[in-house]
Write a protein that holds these residues in place. Structure first.
Motif, PDB file in Angstrom:
ATOM      1  N   LEU A  94     -45.126  38.398   9.862  1.00 45.22           N
ATOM      2  CA  LEU A  94     -46.415  37.719   9.738  1.00 45.22           C
ATOM      3  C   LEU A  94     -46.569  36.520  10.668  1.00 45.22           C
ATOM      4  O   LEU A  94     -47.648  36.312  11.229  1.00 45.22           O
ATOM      5  N   VAL A  95     -45.518  35.736  10.828  1.00 44.23           N
ATOM      6  CA  VAL A  95     -45.623  34.525  11.647  1.00 44.23           C
ATOM      7  C   VAL A  95     -45.978  34.866  13.095  1.00 44.23           C
ATOM      8  O   VAL A  95     -46.950  34.327  13.633  1.00 44.23           O
ATOM      9  N   PRO A  96     -45.226  35.762  13.770  1.00 41.43           N
ATOM     10  CA  PRO A  96     -45.620  36.061  15.152  1.00 41.43           C
ATOM     11  C   PRO A  96     -46.969  36.770  15.260  1.00 41.43           C
ATOM     12  O   PRO A  96     -47.721  36.529  16.208  1.00 41.43           O
ATOM     13  N   LEU A  97     -47.299  37.638  14.286  1.00 42.26           N
ATOM     14  CA  LEU A  97     -48.606  38.296  14.331  1.00 42.26           C
ATOM     15  C   LEU A  97     -49.736  37.293  14.155  1.00 42.26           C
ATOM     16  O   LEU A  97     -50.757  37.366  14.849  1.00 42.26           O
ATOM     17  N   ALA A  98     -49.563  36.332  13.249  1.00 38.49           N
ATOM     18  CA  ALA A  98     -50.572  35.282  13.076  1.00 38.49           C
ATOM     19  C   ALA A  98     -50.674  34.437  14.344  1.00 38.49           C
ATOM     20  O   ALA A  98     -51.770  34.028  14.746  1.00 38.49           O
ATOM     21  N   GLY A 138     -45.084  29.485   9.668  1.00 39.40           N
ATOM     22  CA  GLY A 138     -43.876  29.175  10.420  1.00 39.40           C
ATOM     23  C   GLY A 138     -43.013  28.165   9.687  1.00 39.40           C
ATOM     24  O   GLY A 138     -41.784  28.329   9.595  1.00 39.40           O
ATOM     25  N   ASN A 139     -43.632  27.127   9.156  1.00 35.87           N
ATOM     26  CA  ASN A 139     -42.875  26.123   8.396  1.00 35.87           C
ATOM     27  C   ASN A 139     -42.295  26.722   7.124  1.00 35.87           C
ATOM     28  O   ASN A 139     -41.147  26.432   6.760  1.00 35.87           O
ATOM     29  N   ALA A 140     -43.079  27.559   6.444  1.00 30.45           N
ATOM     30  CA  ALA A 140     -42.579  28.209   5.225  1.00 30.45           C
ATOM     31  C   ALA A 140     -41.381  29.092   5.557  1.00 30.45           C
ATOM     32  O   ALA A 140     -40.383  29.097   4.817  1.00 30.45           O
ATOM     33  N   PHE A 141     -41.453  29.800   6.670  1.00 24.78           N
ATOM     34  CA  PHE A 141     -40.339  30.653   7.073  1.00 24.78           C
ATOM     35  C   PHE A 141     -39.088  29.829   7.359  1.00 24.78           C
ATOM     36  O   PHE A 141     -37.996  30.174   6.920  1.00 24.78           O
ATOM     37  N   VAL A 142     -39.248  28.733   8.105  1.00 24.65           N
ATOM     38  CA  VAL A 142     -38.092  27.907   8.450  1.00 24.65           C
ATOM     39  C   VAL A 142     -37.468  27.302   7.188  1.00 24.65           C
ATOM     40  O   VAL A 142     -36.237  27.243   7.066  1.00 24.65           O
TER      41      VAL A 142
END
Length: 172
Positions: A94-98, A138-142
């Motif tokens: 999701l992060v790179p697609l967003a 991105g922050n949630a993923f990190v």
């Protein structure tokens, strides 16, 4: 516990590197006031988009080669572990697609390494919103990846099991 297969280990650490580089170089890749901004933007886009094929390769090898058996624990613990793993994989897509949608909502052409990449021009409010969500995701993923890393260290230093070593290439 046996080790993960070597392709899975390599892909895991390549993904970690790509995510770290994307996070460190984060910012608006279309905001190009200096040569440094251009270079950082291109590195961000390249490393972010690299995550997508890495994730699909990881999933392929996970299905094809398998993974070590889970550590003993309650069904609630295994549900939590599975949920976090699923969220990590979902966010890695999701992060790179967003981010790509965000880029397409800002420009029709993106110059990458001297090559103009044509993008689909998107002007919908929904796509703009998805682009605005990109930094949050991105922050949630990190944060979730950090928790994942802390859990690996907890297994290693507190539980003294083989979980961390099973993902390190030099412990094969």
């Amino acid at each position: 516990m046996k080790n993960y297969p070597l392709p899975s280990i390599i892909l895991h650490w390549l993904t970690v590197c790509a995510v770290v580089v994307a996070y460190i170089t984060s910012g608006d890749p279309t905001d190009t006031h200096s040569t440094t901004d251009v270079i950082l933007g291109q590195i961000h886009v390249a490393s972010g988009l690299l995550v997508i094929p890495l994730v699909f390769l990881r999933l392929f090898f996970k299905l094809y080669l398998g993974a070590p058996k889970s550590q003993p624990g309650s069904s609630l613990w295994h549900l939590l572990v599975s949920t976090v793993q699923g969220a990590l994989y979902l966010l890695m897509l999701l992060v790179p697609l967003a981010g790509l949608i965000s880029l397409m909502s800002k420009t029709q052409n993106y110059v990458f390494a001297g090559i103009t990449l044509p993008l689909i021009k998107i002007s919908s409010i929904w796509f703009s919103w998805i682009g605005d969500v990109h930094p949050f995701l991105g922050n949630a993923f990190v944060i979730l990846a950090g928790i994942h890393g802390l859990a690996a260290l907890w297994h290693h230093y507190c539980l003294r099991d083989h979980t961390l070593k099973s993902m390190l290439p030099w412990t094969r």
